[in-house]
Design an enzyme around this catalytic site. Sequence first.
Site, short mmCIF file in Angstrom:
data_model
loop_
_atom_site.label_atom_id
_atom_site.label_comp_id
_atom_site.label_asym_id
_atom_site.label_seq_id
_atom_site.Cartn_x
_atom_site.Cartn_y
_atom_site.Cartn_z
N GLY A 132 -23.73 -57.70 81.90
CA GLY A 132 -22.50 -57.53 82.70
C GLY A 132 -22.24 -56.06 82.95
N LEU A 133 -21.25 -55.81 83.79
CA LEU A 133 -20.90 -54.44 84.16
C LEU A 133 -20.45 -53.63 82.95
CD1 LEU A 133 -18.73 -55.16 87.34
CD2 LEU A 133 -21.06 -54.22 87.31
N SER A 134 -20.53 -52.33 83.07
CA SER A 134 -19.98 -51.45 82.04
C SER A 134 -18.47 -51.75 81.92
CB SER A 134 -20.18 -49.99 82.45
OG SER A 134 -19.58 -49.13 81.50
N GLY A 135 -18.02 -51.93 80.72
CA GLY A 135 -16.60 -52.21 80.49
C GLY A 135 -16.23 -53.67 80.61
N ALA A 136 -17.22 -54.53 80.88
CA ALA A 136 -16.91 -55.96 81.03
C ALA A 136 -16.55 -56.59 79.68
CB ALA A 136 -18.09 -56.69 81.65
N GLY A 137 -17.11 -56.05 78.59
CA GLY A 137 -16.78 -56.58 77.26
C GLY A 137 -17.97 -56.98 76.42
N LYS A 138 -19.17 -56.55 76.80
CA LYS A 138 -20.38 -56.96 76.08
C LYS A 138 -20.34 -56.52 74.62
CE LYS A 138 -22.92 -54.59 78.96
NZ LYS A 138 -21.83 -54.07 79.79
N THR A 139 -20.06 -55.25 74.39
CA THR A 139 -20.05 -54.75 73.01
C THR A 139 -18.95 -55.42 72.19
OG1 THR A 139 -20.95 -52.62 73.71
CG2 THR A 139 -19.78 -52.65 71.60
N SER A 142 -28.20 -54.46 81.86
CA SER A 142 -29.36 -55.21 82.40
C SER A 142 -29.06 -55.79 83.79
CB SER A 142 -29.83 -56.29 81.41
OG SER A 142 -28.78 -57.03 80.85
#
Length: 177
Positions: free
Chosen positions: A12-19, A86
């Site tokens: 997902g986009l940067s800041g989407a919440g992956k981490t 990715s």
Amino acid sequence: MEQRGVTVWFTGLSGAGKTTISRAVEKKLRERGYLVEVLDGDIVRENLTKGLGFSKEDRDENIRRIGFVAHLLTRNGVIVLVSAISPYREIRDEVRGRIGDFVQVYVNAPLQVCEDRDVKGLYKKARAGQIKNFTGIDDPYESPTDPDVECHTDQESEEESAMKVLQKLEAAGYLPK
Ligand code: ADP
């Protein structure tokens, strides 16, 4: 308990919440005694893939290397949580095919929401032209067409998003009691 390995791939986009979601999932899995490893894009780029940039070629190489390590761990029974933008579908699918035991999580929030959050201040820099090839701004993001889990982080809590992932792992038989 015979644990089965699996790679849980957050895209997902940067800041989407992956981490954020992967850390929450990690915590819950550890509490339940599972073997877990985390490969976070930001950290990986400081060591395993240090020196790679953000051209399509370098992004693909970054993902290929992460995929390689994730595969080694997965086949040895570890639950691997990968969070990496990715952005390219083809390389994600390549890695998925190689690993086999793979759960793809699309961490989906509108660009505007990610930009408003601007967790790391990178969108501001990208808009100002200080960072080039920033995903969502002047570089593409190809969303998954068939994610196993989709988290709409602009509409659900972190807890809800994490629970969706855990439920999928359970339903797919990766969390034996
Ligand atoms: P990424 O790893 O995709 O770049 P981060 O996890 O660093 O994104 O940041 C996501 C931000 O969005 C955090 O500040 C987090 O608190 C917030 N957020 C709000 N709702 C959610 C949710 N449902 N899941 C994950 N993050 C959320």
